[in-house]
Design an enzyme around this catalytic site. Structure first.
Site, PDB file in Angstrom:
ATOM      1  N   CYS A  24       0.836  -1.196   0.000  1.00 27.00           N
ATOM      2  CA  CYS A  24       0.000   0.000   0.000  1.00 27.00           C
ATOM      3  C   CYS A  24       0.876   1.254   0.000  1.00 27.00           C
ATOM      4  O   CYS A  24       2.014   1.221   0.443  1.00 27.00           O
ATOM      5  CB  CYS A  24      -0.868   0.039   1.247  1.00 27.00           C
ATOM      6  SG  CYS A  24      -1.823  -1.436   1.503  1.00 27.00           S
ATOM      7  N   TRP A  80      -3.271  -2.441  -1.333  1.00 26.81           N
ATOM      8  CA  TRP A  80      -2.997  -3.820  -1.748  1.00 26.81           C
ATOM      9  C   TRP A  80      -3.689  -4.678  -0.707  1.00 26.81           C
ATOM     10  O   TRP A  80      -3.290  -4.707   0.455  1.00 26.81           O
ATOM     11  CB  TRP A  80      -1.490  -4.072  -1.758  1.00 26.81           C
ATOM     12  CG  TRP A  80      -1.076  -5.395  -2.326  1.00 26.81           C
ATOM     13  CD1 TRP A  80      -0.902  -5.718  -3.637  1.00 26.81           C
ATOM     14  CD2 TRP A  80      -0.733  -6.579  -1.576  1.00 26.81           C
ATOM     15  NE1 TRP A  80      -0.490  -7.019  -3.752  1.00 26.81           N
ATOM     16  CE2 TRP A  80      -0.378  -7.573  -2.512  1.00 26.81           C
ATOM     17  CE3 TRP A  80      -0.692  -6.905  -0.223  1.00 26.81           C
ATOM     18  CZ2 TRP A  80       0.008  -8.856  -2.140  1.00 26.81           C
ATOM     19  CZ3 TRP A  80      -0.308  -8.177   0.154  1.00 26.81           C
ATOM     20  CH2 TRP A  80       0.038  -9.144  -0.807  1.00 26.81           C
ATOM     21  N   ARG A 106       4.125  -0.006  -6.441  1.00 25.13           N
ATOM     22  CA  ARG A 106       4.331  -0.825  -5.251  1.00 25.13           C
ATOM     23  C   ARG A 106       3.339  -1.984  -5.171  1.00 25.13           C
ATOM     24  O   ARG A 106       3.496  -2.878  -4.351  1.00 25.13           O
ATOM     25  CB  ARG A 106       4.168   0.052  -4.003  1.00 25.13           C
ATOM     26  CG  ARG A 106       5.237   1.117  -3.877  1.00 25.13           C
ATOM     27  CD  ARG A 106       4.902   2.063  -2.761  1.00 25.13           C
ATOM     28  NE  ARG A 106       4.841   1.367  -1.498  1.00 25.13           N
ATOM     29  CZ  ARG A 106       5.843   1.215  -0.658  1.00 25.13           C
ATOM     30  NH1 ARG A 106       7.013   1.718  -0.951  1.00 25.13           N
ATOM     31  NH2 ARG A 106       5.701   0.574   0.477  1.00 25.13           N
ATOM     32  N   HIS A 145      16.539 -35.974 -10.394  1.00 26.42           N
ATOM     33  CA  HIS A 145      15.978 -36.527  -9.164  1.00 26.42           C
ATOM     34  C   HIS A 145      14.490 -36.227  -9.023  1.00 26.42           C
ATOM     35  O   HIS A 145      13.992 -36.081  -7.915  1.00 26.42           O
ATOM     36  CB  HIS A 145      16.771 -36.008  -7.953  1.00 26.42           C
ATOM     37  CG  HIS A 145      18.206 -36.435  -8.009  1.00 26.42           C
ATOM     38  ND1 HIS A 145      18.636 -37.689  -7.633  1.00 26.42           N
ATOM     39  CD2 HIS A 145      19.304 -35.780  -8.461  1.00 26.42           C
ATOM     40  CE1 HIS A 145      19.935 -37.781  -7.833  1.00 26.42           C
ATOM     41  NE2 HIS A 145      20.365 -36.644  -8.336  1.00 26.42           N
ATOM     42  N   GLU A 166      17.225 -17.273 -10.166  1.00 27.85           N
ATOM     43  CA  GLU A 166      16.776 -15.905 -10.445  1.00 27.85           C
ATOM     44  C   GLU A 166      16.100 -15.821 -11.818  1.00 27.85           C
ATOM     45  O   GLU A 166      15.094 -15.116 -11.994  1.00 27.85           O
ATOM     46  CB  GLU A 166      17.978 -14.951 -10.340  1.00 27.85           C
ATOM     47  CG  GLU A 166      17.703 -13.490 -10.627  1.00 27.85           C
ATOM     48  CD  GLU A 166      16.611 -12.864  -9.760  1.00 27.85           C
ATOM     49  OE1 GLU A 166      16.187 -13.464  -8.763  1.00 27.85           O
ATOM     50  OE2 GLU A 166      16.163 -11.763 -10.124  1.00 27.85           O
ATOM     51  N   ASN A 168      -1.074   2.061   6.245  1.00 26.25           N
ATOM     52  CA  ASN A 168      -0.335   0.888   5.756  1.00 26.25           C
ATOM     53  C   ASN A 168       0.012   0.053   6.963  1.00 26.25           C
ATOM     54  O   ASN A 168       0.306   0.600   8.032  1.00 26.25           O
ATOM     55  CB  ASN A 168       0.976   1.309   5.090  1.00 26.25           C
ATOM     56  CG  ASN A 168       0.759   2.016   3.780  1.00 26.25           C
ATOM     57  OD1 ASN A 168      -0.348   2.058   3.263  1.00 26.25           O
ATOM     58  ND2 ASN A 168       1.828   2.599   3.254  1.00 26.25           N
ATOM     59  N   GLY A 169       0.066  -1.265   6.795  1.00 24.68           N
ATOM     60  CA  GLY A 169       0.418  -2.133   7.916  1.00 24.68           C
ATOM     61  C   GLY A 169      -0.777  -2.953   8.335  1.00 24.68           C
ATOM     62  O   GLY A 169      -1.775  -3.040   7.605  1.00 24.68           O
ATOM     63  N   GLU A 187       7.293 -14.479 -12.590  1.00 26.27           N
ATOM     64  CA  GLU A 187       6.569 -13.334 -12.032  1.00 26.27           C
ATOM     65  C   GLU A 187       6.061 -12.366 -13.083  1.00 26.27           C
ATOM     66  O   GLU A 187       5.010 -11.751 -12.889  1.00 26.27           O
ATOM     67  CB  GLU A 187       7.388 -12.611 -10.954  1.00 26.27           C
ATOM     68  CG  GLU A 187       8.588 -11.871 -11.443  1.00 26.27           C
ATOM     69  CD  GLU A 187       9.370 -11.207 -10.317  1.00 26.27           C
ATOM     70  OE1 GLU A 187       8.743 -10.713  -9.368  1.00 26.27           O
ATOM     71  OE2 GLU A 187      10.605 -11.171 -10.394  1.00 26.27           O
ATOM     72  N   LYS A 205      12.260 -14.547 -12.392  1.00 27.52           N
ATOM     73  CA  LYS A 205      11.888 -13.434 -13.283  1.00 27.52           C
ATOM     74  C   LYS A 205      10.825 -13.874 -14.273  1.00 27.52           C
ATOM     75  O   LYS A 205       9.850 -13.176 -14.487  1.00 27.52           O
ATOM     76  CB  LYS A 205      13.099 -12.943 -14.087  1.00 27.52           C
ATOM     77  CG  LYS A 205      14.070 -11.957 -13.529  1.00 27.52           C
ATOM     78  CD  LYS A 205      13.580 -10.686 -12.970  1.00 27.52           C
ATOM     79  CE  LYS A 205      13.017 -10.814 -11.608  1.00 27.52           C
ATOM     80  NZ  LYS A 205      13.870 -10.579 -10.462  1.00 27.52           N
ATOM     81  N   LYS A 239       5.734  -4.378  -4.653  1.00 30.04           N
ATOM     82  CA  LYS A 239       7.156  -4.082  -4.704  1.00 30.04           C
ATOM     83  C   LYS A 239       7.829  -4.294  -3.365  1.00 30.04           C
ATOM     84  O   LYS A 239       8.967  -4.725  -3.278  1.00 30.04           O
ATOM     85  CB  LYS A 239       7.356  -2.638  -5.178  1.00 30.04           C
ATOM     86  CG  LYS A 239       8.814  -2.230  -5.351  1.00 30.04           C
ATOM     87  CD  LYS A 239       9.481  -3.024  -6.448  1.00 30.04           C
ATOM     88  CE  LYS A 239      10.969  -2.730  -6.582  1.00 30.04           C
ATOM     89  NZ  LYS A 239      11.652  -3.817  -7.319  1.00 30.04           N
TER      90      LYS A 239
HETATM   91  C1  F6R Z   1      11.439 -10.408  -7.457  1.00 28.74           C
HETATM   92  C2  F6R Z   1      11.298  -9.483  -6.361  1.00 28.74           C
HETATM   93  C3  F6R Z   1      11.080 -10.019  -4.994  1.00 28.74           C
HETATM   94  C4  F6R Z   1      11.954  -9.247  -3.993  1.00 28.74           C
HETATM   95  C5  F6R Z   1      11.625  -9.688  -2.565  1.00 28.74           C
HETATM   96  C6  F6R Z   1      12.529  -9.015  -1.547  1.00 28.74           C
HETATM   97  O1  F6R Z   1      11.665  -9.740  -8.655  1.00 28.74           O
HETATM   98  O2  F6R Z   1      11.341  -8.308  -6.540  1.00 28.74           O
HETATM   99  O3  F6R Z   1      11.337 -11.385  -4.940  1.00 28.74           O
HETATM  100  O4  F6R Z   1      13.295  -9.493  -4.291  1.00 28.74           O
HETATM  101  O5  F6R Z   1      10.297  -9.372  -2.267  1.00 28.74           O
HETATM  102  O6  F6R Z   1      12.417  -7.636  -1.615  1.00 28.74           O
HETATM  103  P1  F6R Z   1      13.515  -6.686  -1.000  1.00 28.74           P
HETATM  104  O7  F6R Z   1      14.774  -6.892  -1.761  1.00 28.74           O
HETATM  105  O8  F6R Z   1      12.971  -5.308  -1.134  1.00 28.74           O
HETATM  106  O9  F6R Z   1      13.676  -7.098   0.439  1.00 28.74           O
END
Ligand code: F6R
Length: 611
Positions: free
Chosen positions: A2, A77, A27, A507, A484, A103-104, A491, A488, A606
């Site tokens: 949020c 959110w 976000r 396995h 990674e 927020n929270g 998501e 990517k 985000k």
């Molecule tokens: C993937 C992504 C998430 C963040 C994760 C941690 O593209 O963005 O997996 O890496 O939520 O976020 P931070 O780095 O802000 O703690």
């Protein structure tokens, strides 16, 4: 997650609030709303969906709210209750004309709701925030700041909040516990937000509230108290990036812009930190005495998602070069499994946002247990950066796209520098250190050469966009790259993708291979390549198409795979970066061709500030 924006000052509030909300959309959000003061009431407008829906709704007001110079706004959110207009913020409190955004999570919201319903309050939403709004109203006796102070005394949970009261025109009250609030100081005006990107257009002078701070703001007058201990003063800091950094700059998506920014963002990460002569890294933020360095028993790396994947590269490099025990762990797991921590352990918390709830909790756990704790963080002034004290900033600039790209490559760059520093304090010679400095300094150029493959990668993507599922495989330093790469792809394109150690495929997961399930194999030259090429053959024997990431000019690897993307020839610990960049571009193009909402993938936020 949020987002909050609030304004008090001399100009019309609405454009500031809406431009802030648009900035915060990245976000993660599902609805939005505003509350502004008007002469006879606080006017609230809310809409489900994008901020543009809210803008359309406001257009139908035909300018009725345009004169207001004080208000609050929110992008939601959903946590408590689905994304509906009723559940969107702001929420109004009782009869006193109070509106509040939050927020929270209010953990004791059920008990409070029951109590307030008993007092005659009628709830219009399912949210915990409406509970807070009514609770504040129930305490209101003419002073919003006193009512909020009193209400927060009864609240369990986390909050960043902003509120207005009709009886106190021009006044904002904001507070924080566990959810960030930044106060932007303008001339005769103040802009508050949960994220600096919403205020940077108006001012670079910012105050970051600490937990338990409550601030009362009118125009540019600001009074900050700490709940329970009276007036406090908080330092003003300058936001060190410009509004342009948070714009798309001509790119179709923030993600593409951020992928292309990487040569520069990595240069910024490395700037002033490479001692070419001594063959060492200068990480003053780490702040370890020679004694602490010498006594270092173990490095424990914690993080989530992409940050955790970067941590895995750090684990390998620290053990490989420095011979120091290193482990990476998912932050939530670290936090709840009561880990054994010694005072000679260094816990490194990695987080782009610096606000991830599980990583923050892991930091607090490690501090409580007496470890040395360092934060590897991108967002200046964020909670993890402040609480760890031994912070190393990434200096990658704002990352707006939900999918993390440039933060990962800067995180890896810092972890390689850490490995170098620990190695030089133990067993690495100056000459070897100089060689490693050269390798790290070459990373931005390796990325530039990989970015030059963009058109080719876009063509390759066309051959993979219809798959139902994909596997990414790698070994050693390239195993985290496989993880990674898969993260990517899933998501942003919604294709099911898994990253596996190349040896692990046999396995179990190999059972899933067939023509519609391709394998993306990290086949860079170096130790383990022959084994990975063997795994490639096994995949092809099960009809999977294999896309190889190969070293430039490596004809043997090129011949072994069905399609390939070349990355520059370099040692594997640095090949992590260009190889990841190649996979970022691959995911980007697949998602683009599938018409996905690349910068704001469904269900994602985000900054994950809830557990
Ligand atoms: C993937 C992504 C998430 C963040 C994760 C941690 O593209 O963005 O997996 O890496 O939520 O976020 P931070 O780095 O802000 O703690």
């Amino acid at each position: 997650m949020c987002g909050i924006v609030a304004y008090t000052g001399s100009r019309p509030a609405l454009p500031v609030l809406l431009s802030g909300l648009k900035r915060l959309e990245y976000r993660g959000y599902d609805s939005s709303g505003i509350a502004v003061e008007t002469p006879d009431k606080i006017a609230v407008r809310k809409a489900k969906g994008k901020v543009s829906e809210l803008v359309n709704l406001l257009d139908s007001d035909e300018g009725a709210l345009d004169q207001s110079t004080c208000g609050i706004a929110h992008t939601r959110w959903a946590t408590h209750g689905p994304p509906t207009t009723e559940n969107a913020h702001p929420h109004a409190g009782g009869k006193n004309g109070i509106a509040l955004v939050h927020n929270g999570i209010i953990e004791n919201h059920r008990a409070l709701r029951q109590k307030l319903e008993g007092e005659g309050y009628i709830f219009l939403s399912e949210t915990d925030t409406e509970v807070l709004a009514h609770l504040v109203d129930s305490k209101y006796e003419g002073s919003l700041v006193d009512a909020i102070t009193s209400a927060l005394g009864e609240v369990e949970g986390t909050y960043g909040l902003a509120a207005v009261a009709h009886a106190e025109p021009g006044k904002l009250v904001v507070a924080r516990r566990g959810s960030p609030i930044v106060i932007g100081l303008g001339e005769n005006e103040t802009i508050v937000a949960s994220d600096a990107s919403a205020i940077i257009k108006y001012t670079r002078q910012a105050i970051y509230l600490d937990d338990n701070d409550i601030a009362c703001i009118c125009g540019s007058d600001l009074d900050i108290r700490s709940l329970g201990s009276g007036a406090v003063s908080r330092a003003t800091s300058e936001i060190d990036w410009s509004a342009d950094a948070a714009e798309k700059g001509g790119y179709e998506h923030y993600m593409l812009k951020e992928i292309f920014e990487q040569p520069e963002s990595i240069r910024n990460t490395l700037r002033g930190r490479m001692d070419a002569d001594r063959g060492n890294a200068i990480l003053s933020g780490l702040n370890l005495s020679p004694r602490e360095l010498a006594d270092l028993y173990r490095v424990l790396i914690v993080g989530c998602g992409t940050s955790m994947n970067a941590g895995l590269v750090g684990e390998y490099a620290i053990e490989d070069f420095a011979g120091v025990l290193a482990e990476v762990e998912q932050a939530a797991e670290f936090r709840y499994r009561n880990p054994i921590i010694k005072s000679s352990d260094l816990v490194v918390a990695i987080s782009q946002s610096g606000e991830t709830a599980d990583t923050l909790a892991a930091v607090r756990e490690a501090i409580d247990k007496g470890a040395l704790v360092s934060g590897l963080v991108n967002t200046v002034g964020s909670t993890i950066a402040r609480e760890t004290g031994r912070g190393i900033y990434l200096h990658a600039g704002p990352e707006i796209s939900v999918a993390s790209t440039k933060a990962f490559t800067s995180q890896v760059s810092v972890l390689l520098m850490m490995a170098l520093k620990f190695a030089r304090s133990r067993r690495m010679s100056r000459e070897e250190g100089r060689q490693m400095v050269r390798e790290i300094k070459a990373i931005p150029e390796l990325v530039e050469r990989t970015l030059a493959q963009n058109d080719h990668i876009a063509k390759v993507a066309e051959r993979y966009l219809d798959c139902t599922s994909a596997f990414f495989i790698g070994r050693g330093y390239l195993y985290p790259v496989a993880l990674e790469g898969a993260l990517k792809l899933k998501e942003i394109s919604y294709i099911h993708a898994e990253g596996y150690h190349a040896a692990e495929l046999k396995h179990g997961p190999i059972a899933l291979l067939e023509a519609s399930v391709p394998v993306i194999a990290l086949c860079n030259k170096g130790p383990g390549q022959d084994k990975t090429l063997g795994n490639v053959a096994e995949c092809q024997a099960r009809d999977s198409r294999v896309l190889g990431i190969v070293t430039e000019g490596d004809t043997e690897a090129m011949a072994a795979v069905d399609d390939y993307i070349e990355v520059p020839d370099c040692p594997l610990h640095t090949a992590v970066v260009p190889s990841t960049v190649a996979l970022q571009l691959l995911s980007y193009h697949i998602a683009r061709l599938r018409g996905c909402a690349i910068d704001q993938p469904r269900n994602l936020a985000k900054s994950v500030t809830v557990e």
